[in-house]
Design a protein around this motif. Structure first.
Motif, mmCIF file in Angstrom:
data_model
loop_
_atom_site.group_PDB
_atom_site.id
_atom_site.type_symbol
_atom_site.label_atom_id
_atom_site.label_comp_id
_atom_site.label_asym_id
_atom_site.label_seq_id
_atom_site.Cartn_x
_atom_site.Cartn_y
_atom_site.Cartn_z
ATOM 1 N N GLY A 74 0.821 -1.194 0.000
ATOM 2 C CA GLY A 74 0.000 0.000 0.000
ATOM 3 C C GLY A 74 0.856 1.247 0.000
ATOM 4 O O GLY A 74 1.967 1.275 -0.538
ATOM 5 N N THR A 75 0.381 2.279 0.642
ATOM 6 C CA THR A 75 1.113 3.547 0.670
ATOM 7 C C THR A 75 1.849 3.721 1.996
ATOM 8 O O THR A 75 1.999 4.835 2.504
ATOM 9 C CB THR A 75 0.143 4.718 0.432
ATOM 10 N N LEU A 76 2.317 2.613 2.551
ATOM 11 C CA LEU A 76 3.126 2.663 3.765
ATOM 12 C C LEU A 76 4.302 3.612 3.564
ATOM 13 O O LEU A 76 5.035 3.495 2.590
ATOM 14 C CB LEU A 76 3.627 1.257 4.080
ATOM 15 N N PRO A 77 4.515 4.576 4.452
ATOM 16 C CA PRO A 77 5.599 5.548 4.263
ATOM 17 C C PRO A 77 6.966 4.882 4.151
ATOM 18 O O PRO A 77 7.253 3.874 4.803
ATOM 19 C CB PRO A 77 5.507 6.421 5.520
ATOM 20 N N HIS A 78 7.802 5.463 3.322
ATOM 21 C CA HIS A 78 9.134 4.920 3.045
ATOM 22 C C HIS A 78 9.958 4.745 4.316
ATOM 23 O O HIS A 78 10.670 3.744 4.472
ATOM 24 C CB HIS A 78 9.859 5.857 2.060
ATOM 25 N N LYS A 79 9.848 5.679 5.228
ATOM 26 C CA LYS A 79 10.604 5.594 6.478
ATOM 27 C C LYS A 79 10.229 4.326 7.248
ATOM 28 O O LYS A 79 11.097 3.648 7.818
ATOM 29 C CB LYS A 79 10.342 6.833 7.340
ATOM 30 N N GLN A 80 8.946 3.998 7.278
ATOM 31 C CA GLN A 80 8.503 2.793 7.977
ATOM 32 C C GLN A 80 8.950 1.533 7.233
ATOM 33 O O GLN A 80 9.320 0.521 7.849
ATOM 34 C CB GLN A 80 6.982 2.802 8.133
ATOM 35 N N VAL A 81 8.918 1.579 5.912
ATOM 36 C CA VAL A 81 9.381 0.437 5.126
ATOM 37 C C VAL A 81 10.854 0.162 5.421
ATOM 38 O O VAL A 81 11.264 -0.979 5.639
ATOM 39 C CB VAL A 81 9.169 0.694 3.623
ATOM 40 N N MET A 82 11.652 1.225 5.446
ATOM 41 C CA MET A 82 13.090 1.068 5.688
ATOM 42 C C MET A 82 13.349 0.515 7.085
ATOM 43 O O MET A 82 14.245 -0.323 7.281
ATOM 44 C CB MET A 82 13.799 2.408 5.498
ATOM 45 N N LYS A 83 12.570 0.951 8.063
ATOM 46 C CA LYS A 83 12.734 0.445 9.428
ATOM 47 C C LYS A 83 12.371 -1.035 9.493
ATOM 48 O O LYS A 83 13.063 -1.834 10.152
ATOM 49 C CB LYS A 83 11.867 1.250 10.399
ATOM 50 N N SER A 84 11.294 -1.414 8.796
ATOM 51 C CA SER A 84 10.892 -2.814 8.765
ATOM 52 C C SER A 84 11.972 -3.677 8.110
ATOM 53 O O SER A 84 12.296 -4.770 8.601
ATOM 54 C CB SER A 84 9.565 -2.958 8.010
ATOM 55 N N ILE A 85 12.540 -3.197 7.016
ATOM 56 C CA ILE A 85 13.620 -3.933 6.347
ATOM 57 C C ILE A 85 14.825 -4.069 7.260
ATOM 58 O O ILE A 85 15.451 -5.136 7.353
ATOM 59 C CB ILE A 85 14.007 -3.239 5.022
ATOM 60 N N GLU A 86 15.144 -2.988 7.973
ATOM 61 C CA GLU A 86 16.275 -3.022 8.899
ATOM 62 C C GLU A 86 16.062 -4.079 9.982
ATOM 63 O O GLU A 86 16.977 -4.866 10.289
ATOM 64 C CB GLU A 86 16.467 -1.649 9.538
ATOM 65 N N LEU A 87 14.871 -4.115 10.549
ATOM 66 C CA LEU A 87 14.587 -5.111 11.586
ATOM 67 C C LEU A 87 14.584 -6.527 11.011
ATOM 68 O O LEU A 87 15.049 -7.471 11.652
ATOM 69 C CB LEU A 87 13.240 -4.812 12.240
ATOM 70 N N PHE A 88 14.085 -6.663 9.797
ATOM 71 C CA PHE A 88 14.080 -7.973 9.154
ATOM 72 C C PHE A 88 15.513 -8.463 8.934
ATOM 73 O O PHE A 88 15.831 -9.636 9.166
ATOM 74 C CB PHE A 88 13.343 -7.892 7.814
ATOM 75 N N GLY A 89 16.380 -7.545 8.510
ATOM 76 C CA GLY A 89 17.756 -7.930 8.221
ATOM 77 C C GLY A 89 18.637 -8.108 9.441
ATOM 78 O O GLY A 89 19.515 -8.979 9.456
ATOM 79 N N THR A 90 18.396 -7.310 10.493
ATOM 80 C CA THR A 90 19.281 -7.349 11.663
ATOM 81 C C THR A 90 18.774 -8.241 12.787
ATOM 82 O O THR A 90 19.571 -8.756 13.578
ATOM 83 C CB THR A 90 19.489 -5.928 12.232
ATOM 84 N N LYS A 91 17.454 -8.414 12.889
ATOM 85 C CA LYS A 91 16.875 -9.202 13.982
ATOM 86 C C LYS A 91 16.309 -10.533 13.501
ATOM 87 O O LYS A 91 16.609 -11.595 14.060
ATOM 88 C CB LYS A 91 15.762 -8.401 14.677
ATOM 89 N N VAL A 92 15.488 -10.475 12.459
ATOM 90 C CA VAL A 92 14.768 -11.666 12.020
ATOM 91 C C VAL A 92 15.680 -12.647 11.292
ATOM 92 O O VAL A 92 15.766 -13.825 11.656
ATOM 93 C CB VAL A 92 13.574 -11.270 11.121
#
Length: 343
Positions: free
Chosen positions: A316-334
């Protein structure tokens, strides 16, 4: 198990005569792919659509740009709508991406979840299944025999002993089939000996276990070793710092997207109750804290024994800042926790 991301690069439709939204969304998309590479994720896929609410109609061009800002991550379409494309050009485009990336290109082919490309490029929807079958056969033949190709076409032009160039950097381009759970797709992929990606975007993952079993059983009957098959699961995903944040950060955008798609398809309005059920331990959404996302990915791996998990990361139109944070958590934690659990 490989861990990766994909996106349709959703956006707000541009005003007539303006390309500003698409420009910004594509710029943001390249940042997302670059971050995924820097975090050590395995693959990034980009979808193809021909609608005002998605910014990518030419995945190979986006992936070519991504090749110049990444070093290791595999770059895939997700998907290439092969039925309304030219298999020769698809092969040439992705072979070019393969050279630009040093051998990291993949093609994920499918029939597409929307139909806009068929009238746009002059194809008859009555030929929906036949187009995909014939064009996939041609693409596979080119990938096998690109030096000199001879082809007798019915819905595609015939080819009389012609070379198709450039040859890819890899010996052969990896070609995956993408499916939404139709049994015929599992049989097709197994019969052709192709890796398969299953999109689970609703219901409960356990409902798709027979689909995975059919894929492996068909391969076994054909004489192939099911243990050597590549099988991917693709789920809608969003990682937050904590569980409660998922409802406030993600739900409004996700519901708006589901309702926009559902309006065209006659679905009822998407509710918060449906959202909470979908992100429950056995639901289809991979959304929540790192721990919740880790548990859901491992749960799906127990069900399917999949060799790849792809999180559809910006919805959807999820803000880019939130997308980047989600990717960061996916890459560093998950990702590190999942990899450790599967050692």
């Amino acid at each position: 198990m490989e861990l990766g991301l994909c996106t349709f690069a959703d956006m707000l439709p541009d005003k007539p005569g303006s390309g500003a939204n698409a420009h910004q969304r594509i710029s943001d998309l390249l940042e997302e792919i670059k971050l995924a590479d820097e975090l050590g994720l395995d693959v990034f896929g980009v979808g193809e659509h021909h609608r005002p609410d998605y910014s990518v109609s030419a995945p190979a061009i986006i992936l070519a740009a991504a090749a110049s800002v990444t070093k290791n991550i595999k770059l895939s379409s997700a998907v290439t709508v092969l039925s309304s494309d030219d298999p020769v050009r698809v092969f040439q485009d992705f072979s070019t991406v393969d050279h630009l990336s040093g051998g990291r290109a993949e093609i994920m082919v499918g029939r597409g979840s929307f139909i806009e490309s068929f009238p746009l490029f002059g194809y008859d929807l009555n030929d929906y299944n036949e187009l995909f079958t014939e064009k996939l056969a041609l693409l596979l033949q080119i990938n096998q025999d690109n030096e000199q190709v001879s082809w007798k076409g019915n819905l595609t032009p015939s080819i009389d002993n012609r070379g198709v160039y450039p040859h890819p950097y890899q010996d052969k381009l990896p070609i995956w089939i993408a499916a939404g759970g139709t049994p015929a797709s599992a049989v097709r992929a197994a019969t052709l000996g192709l890796p398969l990606t299953l999109a689970i975007i609703g219901g409960m993952p356990e409902q798709f276990v027979p689909f995975a079993k059919l894929y492996r059983d068909t391969a076994r009957k054909k004489g192939d070793d099911p243990a050597k098959l590549q099988f991917a699961v693709n789920s809608h995903a969003y990682v937050t710092e904590n569980s409660q944040a998922a409802n406030t950060e993600f739900y409004p955008y996700y519901a708006a997207m589901m309702n926009a798609v559902g309006k065209d398809r006659g679905w009822s309005a998407f509710t918060e109750e449906q959202f909470n059920f979908a992100r429950s331990p056995k639901g289809a959404l991979v959304v929540g804290s790192p721990e919740e996302v880790i548990d859901k990915i491992l749960y799906e791996h127990e069900l399917f024994g999949n060799t790849r998990f792809i999180a559809q990361s910006s919805l959807g139109t999820l803000p880019h800042k939130q997308v980047m944070k989600s990717i960061e958590l996916f890459g560093t934690k998950v990702a590190p926790a999942v990899r450790k659990a599967l050692l």
